[in-house]
Write a protein that holds these residues in place. Structure first.
Motif, PDB file in Angstrom:
ATOM      1  N   GLY A   1      33.696  40.680  98.192  1.00 52.08           N
ATOM      2  CA  GLY A   1      34.178  39.636  97.621  1.00 52.08           C
ATOM      3  C   GLY A   1      34.490  38.090  97.944  1.00 52.08           C
ATOM      4  N   HIS A   2      34.955  37.446  97.594  1.00 49.73           N
ATOM      5  CA  HIS A   2      34.803  36.095  98.178  1.00 49.73           C
ATOM      6  C   HIS A   2      35.863  35.232  97.586  1.00 49.73           C
ATOM      7  N   ASN A   3      36.241  34.453  98.036  1.00 49.70           N
ATOM      8  CA  ASN A   3      37.900  33.066  97.719  1.00 49.70           C
ATOM      9  C   ASN A   3      36.593  31.793  97.625  1.00 49.70           C
ATOM     10  N   LEU A   4      37.336  31.894  96.090  1.00 51.42           N
ATOM     11  CA  LEU A   4      36.568  30.169  95.909  1.00 51.42           C
ATOM     12  C   LEU A   4      37.045  29.587  96.299  1.00 51.42           C
ATOM     13  N   ALA A   5      38.322  29.207  96.160  1.00 44.18           N
ATOM     14  CA  ALA A   5      39.714  28.115  96.649  1.00 44.18           C
ATOM     15  C   ALA A   5      39.130  27.918  98.082  1.00 44.18           C
ATOM     16  N   ALA A   6      38.619  28.196  99.536  1.00 40.67           N
ATOM     17  CA  ALA A   6      38.047  29.025 100.838  1.00 40.67           C
ATOM     18  C   ALA A   6      37.542  27.146 100.862  1.00 40.67           C
TER      19      ALA A   6
ATOM     20  N   CYS B   1      30.279  30.230  87.324  1.00 40.41           N
ATOM     21  CA  CYS B   1      31.333  30.656  87.571  1.00 40.41           C
ATOM     22  C   CYS B   1      32.853  29.791  85.800  1.00 40.41           C
ATOM     23  N   ARG B   2      33.054  30.764  85.380  1.00 39.01           N
ATOM     24  CA  ARG B   2      33.309  30.792  84.255  1.00 39.01           C
ATOM     25  C   ARG B   2      34.770  31.370  83.836  1.00 39.01           C
ATOM     26  N   ASN B   3      35.303  30.757  83.460  1.00 38.13           N
ATOM     27  CA  ASN B   3      36.716  30.852  83.177  1.00 38.13           C
ATOM     28  C   ASN B   3      37.474  31.196  84.797  1.00 38.13           C
ATOM     29  N   VAL B   4      37.289  30.899  85.813  1.00 34.46           N
ATOM     30  CA  VAL B   4      37.598  30.927  86.649  1.00 34.46           C
ATOM     31  C   VAL B   4      38.610  29.575  87.126  1.00 34.46           C
TER      32      VAL B   4
ATOM     33  N   GLU C   1      30.954  42.327  84.380  1.00 27.79           N
ATOM     34  CA  GLU C   1      30.388  42.068  83.237  1.00 27.79           C
ATOM     35  C   GLU C   1      29.328  41.450  82.882  1.00 27.79           C
ATOM     36  N   GLU C   2      30.193  40.223  83.425  1.00 22.89           N
ATOM     37  CA  GLU C   2      29.321  38.786  84.235  1.00 22.89           C
ATOM     38  C   GLU C   2      27.597  38.657  84.688  1.00 22.89           C
ATOM     39  N   PRO C   3      28.135  39.765  86.009  1.00 23.73           N
ATOM     40  CA  PRO C   3      26.248  39.635  86.951  1.00 23.73           C
ATOM     41  C   PRO C   3      25.425  40.695  86.304  1.00 23.73           C
TER      42      PRO C   3
ATOM     43  N   PHE D   1      27.820  40.163  77.866  1.00 23.76           N
ATOM     44  CA  PHE D   1      27.208  38.658  77.333  1.00 23.76           C
ATOM     45  C   PHE D   1      28.687  37.888  76.951  1.00 23.76           C
ATOM     46  N   ARG D   2      29.252  37.499  77.680  1.00 24.23           N
ATOM     47  CA  ARG D   2      30.246  36.508  76.850  1.00 24.23           C
ATOM     48  C   ARG D   2      29.558  35.309  76.599  1.00 24.23           C
ATOM     49  N   ASP D   3      30.396  34.615  75.696  1.00 24.47           N
ATOM     50  CA  ASP D   3      29.623  33.215  75.363  1.00 24.47           C
ATOM     51  C   ASP D   3      28.236  33.660  75.189  1.00 24.47           C
TER      52      ASP D   3
ATOM     53  N   TYR E   1      43.366  26.839  86.994  1.00 23.22           N
ATOM     54  CA  TYR E   1      44.557  27.285  87.647  1.00 23.22           C
ATOM     55  C   TYR E   1      44.407  26.967  88.899  1.00 23.22           C
ATOM     56  N   PHE E   2      42.804  26.656  88.961  1.00 18.68           N
ATOM     57  CA  PHE E   2      42.831  25.464  90.505  1.00 18.68           C
ATOM     58  C   PHE E   2      42.643  23.982  89.993  1.00 18.68           C
ATOM     59  N   ASP E   3      44.103  23.440  91.278  1.00 20.61           N
ATOM     60  CA  ASP E   3      44.032  21.885  91.051  1.00 20.61           C
ATOM     61  C   ASP E   3      42.855  21.013  91.243  1.00 20.61           C
TER      62      ASP E   3
ATOM     63  N   THR F   1      30.411  37.703  92.980  1.00 15.31           N
ATOM     64  CA  THR F   1      32.057  37.503  93.983  1.00 15.31           C
ATOM     65  C   THR F   1      33.169  37.139  93.606  1.00 15.31           C
ATOM     66  N   ASP F   2      33.960  38.057  93.554  1.00 12.59           N
ATOM     67  CA  ASP F   2      35.438  38.006  92.912  1.00 12.59           C
ATOM     68  C   ASP F   2      36.700  37.358  93.971  1.00 12.59           C
ATOM     69  N   LEU F   3      37.038  37.420  94.287  1.00 15.84           N
ATOM     70  CA  LEU F   3      38.785  37.480  94.716  1.00 15.84           C
ATOM     71  C   LEU F   3      39.301  38.618  94.527  1.00 15.84           C
ATOM     72  N   ASN F   4      39.692  39.141  93.711  1.00 16.18           N
ATOM     73  CA  ASN F   4      40.301  40.760  93.478  1.00 16.18           C
ATOM     74  C   ASN F   4      38.770  41.556  94.461  1.00 16.18           C
TER      75      ASN F   4
ATOM     76  N   PRO G   1      44.837  33.311  87.683  1.00 18.60           N
ATOM     77  CA  PRO G   1      43.580  33.673  87.078  1.00 18.60           C
ATOM     78  C   PRO G   1      43.288  35.693  86.787  1.00 18.60           C
ATOM     79  N   LEU G   2      44.065  36.135  87.819  1.00 16.88           N
ATOM     80  CA  LEU G   2      43.388  37.624  88.078  1.00 16.88           C
ATOM     81  C   LEU G   2      43.836  38.451  86.783  1.00 16.88           C
ATOM     82  N   VAL G   3      45.014  37.881  86.088  1.00 15.62           N
ATOM     83  CA  VAL G   3      44.892  38.986  84.860  1.00 15.62           C
ATOM     84  C   VAL G   3      44.204  38.862  83.356  1.00 15.62           C
ATOM     85  N   THR G   4      43.744  37.910  83.884  1.00 20.41           N
ATOM     86  CA  THR G   4      42.629  37.622  82.455  1.00 20.41           C
ATOM     87  C   THR G   4      41.343  38.503  82.933  1.00 20.41           C
ATOM     88  N   VAL G   5      41.332  39.354  83.596  1.00 19.62           N
ATOM     89  CA  VAL G   5      39.814  40.272  84.527  1.00 19.62           C
ATOM     90  C   VAL G   5      39.654  40.801  83.290  1.00 19.62           C
ATOM     91  N   GLY G   6      40.187  41.586  82.618  1.00 20.72           N
ATOM     92  CA  GLY G   6      40.474  42.165  81.553  1.00 20.72           C
ATOM     93  C   GLY G   6      39.461  41.410  80.684  1.00 20.72           C
TER      94      GLY G   6
END
Ligand SMILES: C[S@@+](CC[C@H](N)C(=O)[O-])C[C@H]1O[C@@H](n2cnc3c(N)ncnc32)[C@H](O)[C@@H]1O
Length: 522
Positions: free
Chosen positions: A215-220, A236-239, A138-140, A99-101, A242-244, A162-165, A89-94
């Motif tokens: 910084g914030h972990n959505l899986a917490a 919460c787009r394209n995040v 870019e999103e916010p 204005f995605r979508d 990879y979560f189960d 927020t983001d984990l990275n 999920p992090l490598v798609t950061v780029g």
């Protein structure tokens, strides 16, 4: 941790910043890019190395590693698979962009933002927005620009991003973007919301002040800083890809609680809550789909129409033991209409119909076996809505079914350029190449899809068919068993339509069991 690079840096960027002990050299970035291509089919060009570096900076400390080469060696080991899933999920950061979508942003401009402002003003409060998994900002910032354009005054809108990275968050806070990351913003918006400096485009204070990054972990398991029923909108787009399922379910519960009644959740293109939760109501807004926390005292919304997006892989059908194959002789191939070739006039109503309704029509034509008309209709749809991934994938499938393999590949490559980790593109490419008899390629595509989404029953089923066609019965049995055992996981709906696939989880499991029985008799 510092992101260490002004406005995205160059291809390689600096070595982790002055306060970072991490050693991430160019060779490590190249090795990681090669590994991602091999395992997931993710193509990262040197332009994307900055994103790779951010991702490594976020992951390496947790493993106690400071050497990038050592990190890549770890990933190559058997046990590296778990880490690879964490890294993905992090490598798609780029891959984020302003204005995605465009359809979601049109809905935000035309309906969602003005409505939120009206409601908040009436109640004498702020509009509260959460961009969850905001990457490099870019999103916010795009949300902030839409808010200003909708007439938001100072202090009327609050955007929590927020983001984990941590490296991405630091970068986002700067709000300084190099020219190459300005794709997607109109000249008019650049003029209005940015000032040009020697190092890039700087977001103006008017928009910047609306947003606070963290910084914030959505899986917490708990979000102590998120108060119930306070958010008007969550993106919460394209995040969550990879979560189960348990993680997604629990995250959605917390999003639900955080939203005000009537508050809206926007997910990414290929993400849906199908079989995850039915707490939200799904509704169409300006040609895109959104999830909403129902208003208090409102009856639960009726379930979405069966063909509403994200559409199921196919309408539920009786189990088909094997996929219907295109006949190897007598295959028809229609010429692909060139852009200049005369095309049937769009029906006058077409421009008033949403892309979803138009794709429903295409699905009906495909199901009737009218591929030429389906092709024309879906081509018109992709011309009108080039960003519509479901339509693009369906166009690829129609091309594949008609024997236009180059055109099919082109559609799937475009889908992968738009969404580099698009599981559907891999699945459909696997199907297309299987039908062309290119079994090694089909196996490789399906394995990539399964690496990305190991619980995808259909992927195991198709892989089993490839093994079977290659005469590897042992591998086929293994994959059919895998297809059956994924029944314990809810199966998400795939984007795009392909006919004759076993549609429901049970149908896939039954078809797989049927083949297992046949194989044990042979
Ligand atoms: C592909 S980017 C999406 C960015 C933006 N939402 C968009 O759609 O353009 C995915 C982002 O999710 C973040 N992410 C992944 N796992 C996360 C987690 N557990 N908590 C918070 N953010 C996470 C990654 O760091 C990355 O920045």
């Amino acid at each position: 941790m510092s992101h260490g690079a002004p406005a995205g840096g160059g291809a390689g960027g600096p070595q982790g910043g002055p306060d970072s002990p991490l050693q991430i050299d160019r060779t490590a970035l190249e090795s990681l890019a090669a590994l991602l291509l091999e395992k997931v089919g993710l193509k990262i060009t040197p332009d994307g190395y900055y994103g790779l570096r951010l991702a490594m900076q976020a992951r390496m400390p947790a493993l106690g590693l400071s050497d990038g080469q050592e990190y890549v060696r770890r990933l190559r080991q058997l046990a590296g698979e778990t880490e690879l899933r964490g890294l993905l999920p992090l490598v798609t950061v780029g891959k984020t962009e302003f204005f995605r979508d465009s359809r979601q942003f049109k809905a935000l401009e035309h309906t969602l933002m003005p409505d939120m402002l009206t409601r908040a003003r009436r109640a004498g409060r702020q509009v509260e927005i959460w961009s969850a998994g905001c990457a490099t900002g870019e999103e916010p910032y795009s949300l902030g620009m839409v808010a200003v354009e909708s007439g938001a005054m100072n202090g009327e809108v609050d955007i929590w991003a927020t983001d984990l990275n941590p490296a991405a968050v630091e970068f986002a806070k700067e709000g300084l973007y190099p020219v190459r990351r300005m794709i997607g913003i109109s000249e008019e918006r650049i003029q209005r919301f940015f000032s040009l400096s020697a190092t890039g485009y700087q977001v103006n204070p008017g928009v910047k002040e609306m947003i606070h990054f963290e910084g914030h972990n959505l899986a917490a398991p708990v979000f102590p800083h998120v108060f119930p029923a306070t958010k008007d909108l969550i993106l919460c787009r394209n995040v969550i890809i990879y979560f189960d399922q348990p993680t997604i379910r629990s995250l959605m519960d917390r999003f639900f609680d955080a939203l005000r009644p009537g508050g809206v959740l926007l997910l990414g293109y290929s993400e849906s809550l199908f079989r995850i939760t039915s707490k939200f109501e799904m509704y169409e807004v300006d040609g895109t789909f959104a999830y909403r926390r129902p208003l208090l005292n409102e009856h639960p919304a009726p379930p979405p129409r069966p063909s509403a997006p994200p559409p199921p892989v196919s309408a539920p059908r009786p189990p088909s033991p094997m996929l219907t194959r295109r006949p190897t002789t007598g295959t028809f191939r229609i010429p692909v209409p060139s852009p200049s070739a005369p095309q049937p006039r769009p029906r006058p109503t077409e421009s008033h119909r949403s892309p979803v309704e138009r794709l429903d029509d295409v699905v009906r034509l495909i199901e009737r076996g009218d591929f030429p008309q389906a092709m024309l209709a879906v081509r018109r749809l992709t011309d009108d809505h080039p960003e519509d991934l479901a339509a693009l994938l369906t166009l690829g499938n129609v091309h594949a079914l008609m024997g236009n393999s180059d055109e099919a590949r082109d559609c799937f490559s475009r889908a992968l350029r738009a969404e580099p980790l698009c599981v559907e593109a891999r699945i459909y490419l696997g199907l297309a190449t299987m039908q062309e008899g290119k079994l090694d390629e089909a196996r490789s595509e399906l394995q990539k899809a399964l690496f990305l989404e190991p619980t995808l029953s259909l992927g195991h089923y198709l892989l089993a068919q490839v093994h079977e066609q290659k005469g590897d019965h042992e591998a086929a049995r293994r994959s059919y068993r895998n297809a059956v055992s994924q029944r314990r996981f809810g199966q998400r709906a795939l984007l795009g339509h392909y006919p004759e696939l076993p549609g429901s989880t049970d149908a896939i499991a039954q078809a797989a069991q049927y083949r297992l029985a046949a194989l044990s008799e042979s």
